[in-house]
Design a protein around this motif. Structure first.
Motif: not given
Length: 704
Positions: A428-451
């Motif tokens: 979607r290329r959904g809107p993300v703003y400077r005032e947002d906090t984005a928390i990325f959850v991943s067991q491996s820390g290498e999940t490609a879509d999450t990266l």
């Protein structure tokens, strides 16, 4: 996701038999990632060709050591399991009288487990992929090359013949094209120079697009390997000989770049589990780094695409100095011990993994006010509290862990929380703003879509927080701050202990965000008290193992399973259904119970098994109503409830119950998921499937 492994012994004499076993064992350590074929490459005996090759290569100034191994390397590839590859290699050894006792003072071998993306599983589609006849360049690859069709068309026009369906095959053929072009250019200018292996690889990197971790082996550069990466995990391990101190431990080297000529062994792998039995001295290779292992030394260069010209006049890349770190993983952690499967072991390790996740982070007892200390977040808590919104971003199980803690984060922080599947956010290329906090959850820390979602959020200026189980992973390095969940090594493809530790870690994050709010003080203290008791409660639930095995026997012939949950346990319904689906290969669906009347109720009859999660919380009364409606339609019910509530939940029916201990509502998803994990495990075993290597699934997922 594919697994890559390489082993170089430098001035450490090793027999061919030993080299083969190191490569095979490296692949066995990577089996958990999922694969459908495997392959290796080692050197042949080349002494017979020495004089001829010396004469042939004299004009380019390549000495006798380089010439000595110009006979084509040996390549072995097989569809199926690693043991099939092992059997076929030794059969070929017997058929060709290859000397397993042949001693190599130095040698570079590469190995690979493939998870098919381009082309079906088959020996010709396996890795290493080759530049063609003579195997001048060989490559093992983890990732996807997105522009391979364009490159393939170009190489075909230059006379290259392709033998596989893979995207990877363009890489070694492109390497040969680059090498031949550079060699011709040098010869046309009178010779005298040599073509550097790292130079060839960087020109290849300049032309390929996509996500990859690559290891190159070449006939022209014996006993050398070059590795590079962009978006896929890769580590370098170093074992030095003759540097033991009085305690018997290896002395830490600040750098690994010195050309000291000391005996060393080097290991390259997708995962630390493949090298922990050999060494604990490792370096995580960063994106766009090129690592050249040669003659006992490691040279590291930074690839900068915009500064790289075409073949002629490529600038000298900047070298990088990096320090080694020490792995905390022990060999015992990557072994099954007394358990039959990794998934079984990891389910039963959850009391310990939860204890480790919380250790040193909970403040309680004495005169101290109860609270939480998260060192990786403390400098950013104020910014998060003032965010416009918080986004939880993840895939699969990690997404469910965020969903399980969403309500508590909103409650204690007062900040609205949005859930985002990484792939959907990117689509979607959904809107993300400077005032947002984005928390990325991943067991491996290498999940490609999450990266990729992380890079997108950073480009939008959001504060990025990582919640991962892997120190040094791409997400851990790429976020502004974060929490390491400390669940320990997780080998099973189906995540279990990482899921419960993720919920615990994000619960502590919510407590930290709410610590300046007096009105929620008693609520936070009650949650902390239950967090302290959580490992014991999980041990209590694990005693249901035999009950879940009996339930699995009843369900093993079924085709479908529905799971209804709501509130905090909507995540439990989704994750419980996912566990059954991914390992037992049984259709299962997690459903928000509030949506039951909007379609799912049409499926209910006396044959379809339905699990309703109805433990005691704010939605418990609503779940009672759901149970009554299912009863009225003769639904085949299995009810998960709090101990002592069975008669309350179903006073007029004789259904199977799963009774679990009660905790604060926000922690109940940790307790409630354990029976589902046990059920999925026993269903899989009873149905005769491999619980640690589910069909078509891999541990870390590349971009689709």
């Amino acid at each position: 996701m594919c697994g890559i492994f390489a082993y170089i012994n430098c001035h450490v004499p090793r027999e061919r038999r030993h080299i083969l076993e190191v490569l095979f064992n490296g692949l066995r350590r990577l089996e958990y990632r999922g694969y459908d074929s495997a392959g290796i490459s080692i050197d042949a005996d080349n002494d017979d060709h020495l004089e001829e090759v010396k004469k042939k290569k004299k004009g380019l100034g390549l000495g006798g050591e380089a010439a000595r191994q110009l006979s084509p390397p040996l390549v072995f590839r097989e569809e199926g399991k690693i043991e099939k590859l092992v059997t076929s290699v030794y059969q070929e050894v017997d058929a060709t009288d290859l000397d397993l006792e042949f001693l190599f003072a130095s040698h570079a071998g590469i190995a690979h487990t493939r998870w098919a993306t381009h082309g079906p599983p088959s020996p010709r589609n396996g890795h290493p992929q080759s530049s063609g006849k003579g195997h001048e360049f060989l490559v093992v690859h983890n990732g996807v090359i997105t522009n391979f069709l364009v490159l393939k068309e170009t190489l075909v026009r230059h006379g290259f013949v392709f033998e596989s369906d893979t995207d990877t095959e363009v890489i070694p053929k492109l390497a040969k094209f680059v090498y031949d072009s550079l060699t011709a250019e040098i010869e046309s200018n009178g010779g005298g120079e040599t073509v550097k292996f790292s130079q060839v690889v960087m020109e290849v990197m300049r032309q390929i697009e996509g996500a990859y971790a690559l290891i190159f082996k070449s006939l022209h550069y014996p006993n050398e390997l070059v590795a590079c990466k962009c978006g896929s995990p890769l580590l370098l391990g170093v074992k030095e000989f003759g540097e033991e101190d009085r305690r018997g431990a290896f002395v830490e080297s600040e750098l690994i770049l010195a050309k000291d000529g000391k005996p060393k062994e080097f290991f390259l792998a997708s995962d630390a589990s493949a090298m922990v039995e050999h060494t604990k001295k490792v370096m995580v290779i960063e994106d766009n780094e090129v690592v050249h292992v040669r003659n006992g030394s490691v040279s590291i260069f930074k690839f900068e695409r915009e500064k790289m010209g075409k073949l002629r006049g490529m600038p000298r890349p900047a070298s990088v100095e990096r320090a080694l770190s020490v792995l905390a993983v022990e060999v015992e952690q990557i072994q099954k011990g007394n358990y039959d499967h990794y998934m079984q072991k990891e389910i039963h390790e959850q009391p310990e993994s939860l204890t480790t996740t919380m250790r040193g982070r909970l403040i309680h007892g004495g005169s101290k006010v109860k609270g939480v200390l998260l060192g990786g977040l403390k400098d950013h808590l104020r910014t998060i509290r003032r965010s416009r919104r918080i986004l939880f971003i993840g895939c699969g199980t990690s997404y469910h862990a965020g969903l399980a803690t969403r309500a508590l984060v909103e409650e204690l922080s007062g900040v609205p929380v949005t859930m985002e599947l990484a792939s959907d956010l990117l689509d979607r290329r959904g809107p993300v703003y400077r005032e947002d906090t984005a928390i990325f959850v991943s067991q491996s820390g290498e999940t490609a879509d999450t990266l990729e979602a992380l890079e997108y959020a950073k480009s939008c200026g959001a504060l990025c927080v990582g919640v991962t189980n892997t120190v040094g992973s791409a997400i851990a390095r790429g976020t502004h701050c974060g929490v390491h969940i400390n669940a320990g090594c997780e080998i099973g493809v189906a995540s279990t202990k990482a899921y419960t530790s993720q919920i615990a870690a994000m619960t502590m994050m919510a407590l930290a965000l709410g610590e300046d709010t007096l009105s929620s003080c008693s609520r936070r203290e009650a949650i902390i008290d239950d967090l302290i008791n959580l490992p014991d409660k999980v041990r209590e639930v694990l005693k249901l193992d035999n009950d879940m095995k009996e339930l699995a026997k009843e369900l093993m012939e079924e085709q479908s399973l529905l799971v209804f949950g709501r509130g905090y346990n909507y995540a439990t319904a989704l994750e419980g259904a996912l566990k059954v689906k991914e390992v037992a290969l049984m259709h299962s669906e997690g459903i928000l119970a509030g949506e039951m009347k909007h379609g799912p109720l049409a499926l209910v009859d006396e044959n379809l098994p339905i699990i309703v999660v109805a433990t005691r919380d704010a939605t418990c009364i609503k779940q009672q109503s759901v149970i009554q409606q299912l009863q009225a339609r003769k639904g085949r019910l299995i009810v998960m409830c709090t101990k002592g509530d069975a008669n309350l939940m179903c006073p007029n029916g004789s259904y199977r119950f799963i009774e679990v201990p009660q905790l604060q509502d926000c922690l109940q998803p940790i307790i409630n998921i354990v029976p589902f994990q046990l059920l999925a495990y026993h269903l899989t075993v009873l149905r005769g499937f491999n619980v640690d290597q589910p069909r078509n699934l891999a541990k870390s997922v590349t971009i689709s």
